[in-house]
Design an enzyme around this catalytic site. Structure first.
Site, mmCIF file in Angstrom:
data_model
loop_
_atom_site.group_PDB
_atom_site.id
_atom_site.type_symbol
_atom_site.label_atom_id
_atom_site.label_comp_id
_atom_site.label_asym_id
_atom_site.label_seq_id
_atom_site.Cartn_x
_atom_site.Cartn_y
_atom_site.Cartn_z
ATOM 1 N N LYS A 201 0.844 -1.206 0.000
ATOM 2 C CA LYS A 201 0.000 0.000 0.000
ATOM 3 C C LYS A 201 0.875 1.251 0.000
ATOM 4 O O LYS A 201 0.670 2.158 -0.784
ATOM 5 C CB LYS A 201 -0.924 -0.033 1.224
ATOM 6 C CG LYS A 201 -1.836 1.152 1.331
ATOM 7 C CD LYS A 201 -2.819 0.989 2.471
ATOM 8 C CE LYS A 201 -3.593 2.279 2.685
ATOM 9 N NZ LYS A 201 -4.524 2.190 3.807
ATOM 10 N N GLU A 207 10.532 -4.866 4.435
ATOM 11 C CA GLU A 207 10.593 -6.258 3.995
ATOM 12 C C GLU A 207 10.260 -6.381 2.511
ATOM 13 O O GLU A 207 10.943 -7.077 1.750
ATOM 14 C CB GLU A 207 9.587 -7.122 4.782
ATOM 15 C CG GLU A 207 9.889 -7.253 6.252
ATOM 16 C CD GLU A 207 9.181 -6.190 7.092
ATOM 17 O OE1 GLU A 207 8.985 -5.053 6.594
ATOM 18 O OE2 GLU A 207 8.868 -6.479 8.257
ATOM 19 N N GLY A 259 -4.968 -1.941 4.989
ATOM 20 C CA GLY A 259 -4.142 -3.078 4.554
ATOM 21 C C GLY A 259 -4.794 -4.423 4.838
ATOM 22 O O GLY A 259 -4.910 -5.281 3.956
ATOM 23 N N ARG A 260 -5.264 -4.614 6.082
ATOM 24 C CA ARG A 260 -5.821 -5.925 6.449
ATOM 25 C C ARG A 260 -7.230 -6.137 5.925
ATOM 26 O O ARG A 260 -7.839 -7.166 6.180
ATOM 27 C CB ARG A 260 -5.742 -6.104 7.964
ATOM 28 C CG ARG A 260 -6.336 -4.983 8.770
ATOM 29 C CD ARG A 260 -5.858 -5.018 10.215
ATOM 30 N NE ARG A 260 -6.335 -3.865 10.978
ATOM 31 C CZ ARG A 260 -5.693 -2.706 11.071
ATOM 32 N NH1 ARG A 260 -4.542 -2.538 10.448
ATOM 33 N NH2 ARG A 260 -6.182 -1.713 11.786
ATOM 34 N N GLU A 345 -4.446 -6.587 14.997
ATOM 35 C CA GLU A 345 -3.972 -5.278 14.528
ATOM 36 C C GLU A 345 -5.124 -4.259 14.572
ATOM 37 O O GLU A 345 -4.903 -3.071 14.786
ATOM 38 C CB GLU A 345 -3.379 -5.370 13.113
ATOM 39 C CG GLU A 345 -2.519 -4.167 12.749
ATOM 40 C CD GLU A 345 -1.706 -4.354 11.475
ATOM 41 O OE1 GLU A 345 -0.480 -4.576 11.565
ATOM 42 O OE2 GLU A 345 -2.282 -4.271 10.376
ATOM 43 N N HIS A 376 -3.805 -32.169 18.097
ATOM 44 C CA HIS A 376 -2.636 -32.889 18.612
ATOM 45 C C HIS A 376 -1.584 -31.916 19.136
ATOM 46 O O HIS A 376 -0.419 -32.276 19.281
ATOM 47 C CB HIS A 376 -2.057 -33.785 17.513
ATOM 48 C CG HIS A 376 -3.077 -34.758 17.006
ATOM 49 N ND1 HIS A 376 -3.257 -35.999 17.577
ATOM 50 C CD2 HIS A 376 -4.009 -34.646 16.038
ATOM 51 C CE1 HIS A 376 -4.262 -36.618 16.957
ATOM 52 N NE2 HIS A 376 -4.727 -35.815 16.019
ATOM 53 N N LYS A 500 9.438 -0.501 13.955
ATOM 54 C CA LYS A 500 10.003 -0.197 12.627
ATOM 55 C C LYS A 500 11.105 0.850 12.758
ATOM 56 O O LYS A 500 12.178 0.727 12.151
ATOM 57 C CB LYS A 500 8.913 0.367 11.695
ATOM 58 C CG LYS A 500 7.900 -0.638 11.212
ATOM 59 C CD LYS A 500 6.946 0.058 10.225
ATOM 60 C CE LYS A 500 5.745 -0.814 9.919
ATOM 61 N NZ LYS A 500 4.710 -0.134 9.145
HETATM 62 O O1 F6P Z 1 3.318 -3.247 9.766
HETATM 63 C C1 F6P Z 1 1.957 -3.245 9.639
HETATM 64 C C2 F6P Z 1 1.500 -2.855 8.291
HETATM 65 O O2 F6P Z 1 1.476 -1.481 8.225
HETATM 66 C C3 F6P Z 1 0.128 -3.464 8.005
HETATM 67 O O3 F6P Z 1 -0.906 -2.733 8.495
HETATM 68 C C4 F6P Z 1 0.160 -3.611 6.536
HETATM 69 O O4 F6P Z 1 -0.784 -4.530 6.086
HETATM 70 C C5 F6P Z 1 1.590 -4.077 6.315
HETATM 71 O O5 F6P Z 1 2.344 -3.339 7.253
HETATM 72 C C6 F6P Z 1 2.128 -3.897 4.932
HETATM 73 O O6 F6P Z 1 2.086 -2.565 4.534
HETATM 74 P P1 F6P Z 1 2.251 -2.151 3.023
HETATM 75 O O7 F6P Z 1 1.114 -2.740 2.251
HETATM 76 O O8 F6P Z 1 2.227 -0.661 3.005
HETATM 77 O O9 F6P Z 1 3.550 -2.697 2.528
#
Ligand code: F6P
Length: 532
Positions: A201, A207, A259-260, A345, A376, A500
């Site tokens: 987003k 990452e 995002g979620r 979240e 299990h 972060k």
């Molecule tokens: O670290 C949390 C977050 O901000 C989430 O809310 C989001 O889904 C995820 O990181 C990834 O964010 P982006 O889509 O901006 O890479």
């Protein structure tokens, strides 16, 4: 008004804390019909929750007094319900029927949604038919979906649930910054026939950018420069950043998509290609059916409302601070992970909307594993541990082919039953009658089940796209209802920010050759060990 409803809720909890679930079926002959319902093709059974009829009514009154109906109207009306970021929250607009007229903060959005959906379908069809090719003219056979959190979990869940066994286009997901994740995903893939879709987003996530660089380097090593950008697609609310990063094409979504809550948007482009636009459209249909149910069903017959109330009752009424989820379907194996982000979240907060401390529970710890595997593992604790952990069983009648999978879901029913009815020490002792009496007494204590442990069961006929869409939308709205009752903003996530920032500071220390002044002794020591 809310105070009075909370007072009645607390009084019900004090009064009914010891009430046995099993006894409630006799006490209220209508219990089953009152606490079971159909919603958008799903069947829900909340009759094994530990609420009496009076407690159930007190919960409904709490929902009314908390203004769930008005809040729902504000959400669907595109008001700034995410009030720490001044944003509308309009995932329902993404799955609305053609011709819908959603507005975000007054601005019409449905035409743009339809346009992006159309562009995705066109592109997906071209990729699937081999008309959209890579740099060397070959058709794509694999997609590497790069993203994390909401840009990963929803599409991954949808793909696992709906993918063909032997897909024409394989989809692999890479989220972790650990290079091993990307290395595993790329193993066996041919760059000439691989499409990399980078989903973020913000297009700033550490990452995702690190993994996108790795994928870009992997493509660059094998492909000519001309046409290489055709292998590198961005999905983002920040198209400029994606283009600057080298994405050949971008599909956009807006900041009113959390995002979620984003799997209904271009975030699922990999699935639209891998599953086909028709299948994806059916998933949207299922979610839309749940939206209609949430909007129109009275609160006492409203699935997301009742699910949310069961959670509030467990957390606030009975002080149960965890919930387990076991999907009895291999295709839903990532549902617990998806729900961890969706619920924890969204509602893992400690202040109310006005900034004052949240005096009520807020989100419990959500965890789980697919059934039957979880049986299990952690089920021992939910049956006999000292804490009561409410359980959720997501049962799918046909998970694979046309036959009903009785050996699979019989287990879910059995565990729900066992949790509720338990096993007395006398019954356990009777089974040990041949043993030395002292030894039999000792063992009987171990073989006793306290029972009276609550669960909810959700039944899907099959893992159809409609059912998967409805199930996910059910959980989204349930999470929203809880947030309204707890008076928290379910749509921001400030709690992920500090880590972060500190991770960047530690990386600067690594570059500088060691811990900076002022770093606490434990972190400084760990950093030194890892740098050695
Ligand atoms: O670290 C949390 C977050 O901000 C989430 O809310 C989001 O889904 C995820 O990181 C990834 O964010 P982006 O889509 O901006 O890479």
């Amino acid at each position: 008004m809310t105070d009075a409803a909370w007072t009645a809720f607390d009084a019900a909890a004090d009064r009914d804390r010891e009430a046995k679930i099993l006894d409630q079926f006799a006490a209220d002959p209508d219990r089953l019909s009152r606490m079971t319902l159909e919603a958008a093709g799903l069947w829900l059974d909340l009759s094994k929750q530990s609420w009496t009829r009076e407690a159930f009514d007190a919960c409904l009154e709490l929902a009314r007094a908390s203004g769930v109906e008005a809040a729902r109207a504000r959400l669907f009306g595109g008001e700034a319900v995410n009030d720490t970021e001044g944003r509308a929250v309009l995932h329902p607009a993404l799955r609305a029927a053609d011709g819908a007229e959603f507005r975000a903060l007054g601005e019409p959005v449905s035409a743009e949604v339809a346009e992006v959906r159309g562009a995705m379908a066109e592109y997906a069809t071209a990729v699937r038919e081999g008309l959209e090719t890579g740099a060397t003219g070959k058709a794509f056979k694999a997609i590497v979906h790069v993203g994390i959190g909401g840009s990963d979990l929803g599409p991954r869940l949808a793909w696992d649930a709906l993918r063909p066994l032997d897909p024409a286009i394989d989809v692999r997901f890479v989220a972790n910054i650990d290079p091993r994740d990307m290395a595993e995903a790329l193993t066996g893939l041919d760059p000439e026939t691989t499409l990399v879709i980078v989903v973020s987003k913000t297009f700033t996530t550490q990452e995702t950018l690190a993994n996108a660089e790795r994928a870009k380097a992997w493509l660059a090593k094998a492909l000519p420069e001309a046409g290489r950008e055709k292998h590198f697609i961005g999905v983002t609310a920040a198209p400029d950043r994606a283009q600057a990063f080298g994405c050949g094409r971008t599909f956009a979504f807006r900041d009113w998509v959390g995002g979620r809550y984003s799997l209904w948007s271009a975030v699922s482009l990999s699935c639209v290609i891998g599953l086909g636009p028709e299948v994806f459209g059916r998933m949207l249909d299922g979610a839309r059916a749940m939206d209609a149910h949430f909007l129109n069903a009275p609160l006492e017959r409203n699935a997301p409302v009742l699910m949310g109330l069961a959670q509030v009752w467990n957390v606030d009424g009975l002080k149960r601070r965890a919930r387990s989820v076991a999907p009895y379907a291999h295709g839903l194996r990532r549902l617990p992970a998806f729900l961890q982000q969706l619920e924890m979240e969204s509602n893992g907060k400690r202040v109310r909307r006005d900034g004052s401390p949240a005096t009520r529970g807020t989100c419990p710890v959500v965890f789980g594993e697919p059934g039957t595997n979880g049986q299990h593992a952690f089920f021992q604790q939910i049956h006999q541990g000292p804490e009561v952990v409410p359980a959720e069983f997501v049962v799918v009648r046909r998970t694979h082919g046309d036959a009903a999978e009785a050996p699979l879901w019989a287990n879910a029913l059995a565990h729900g039953q066992a949790l509720m009815q338990g096993k007395t020490t006398e019954a356990a002792r009777a089974e040990l009658s041949g043993l030395d009496p002292a030894e039999a007494d000792r063992l009987a204590a171990h073989k006793t089940f306290p029972g009276d442990r609550p669960s909810t069961t959700i039944v899907l006929e099959a893992l159809t796209p409609e059912a998967v869409g409805a199930l996910i939308a059910l959980y989204e709205h349930k999470t929203f209802v809880e947030g309204v009752i707890w008076d928290i903003n379910s749509f921001d996530q400030w709690g992920v920010e500090l880590g972060k920032v500190l991770a960047q500071a530690i990386l600067r220390d690594v570059e500088a050759g060691g811990p900076s002044d002022g770093l606490d002794p434990s972190t400084a020591d760990l950093l030194t060990r890892l740098m050695d």
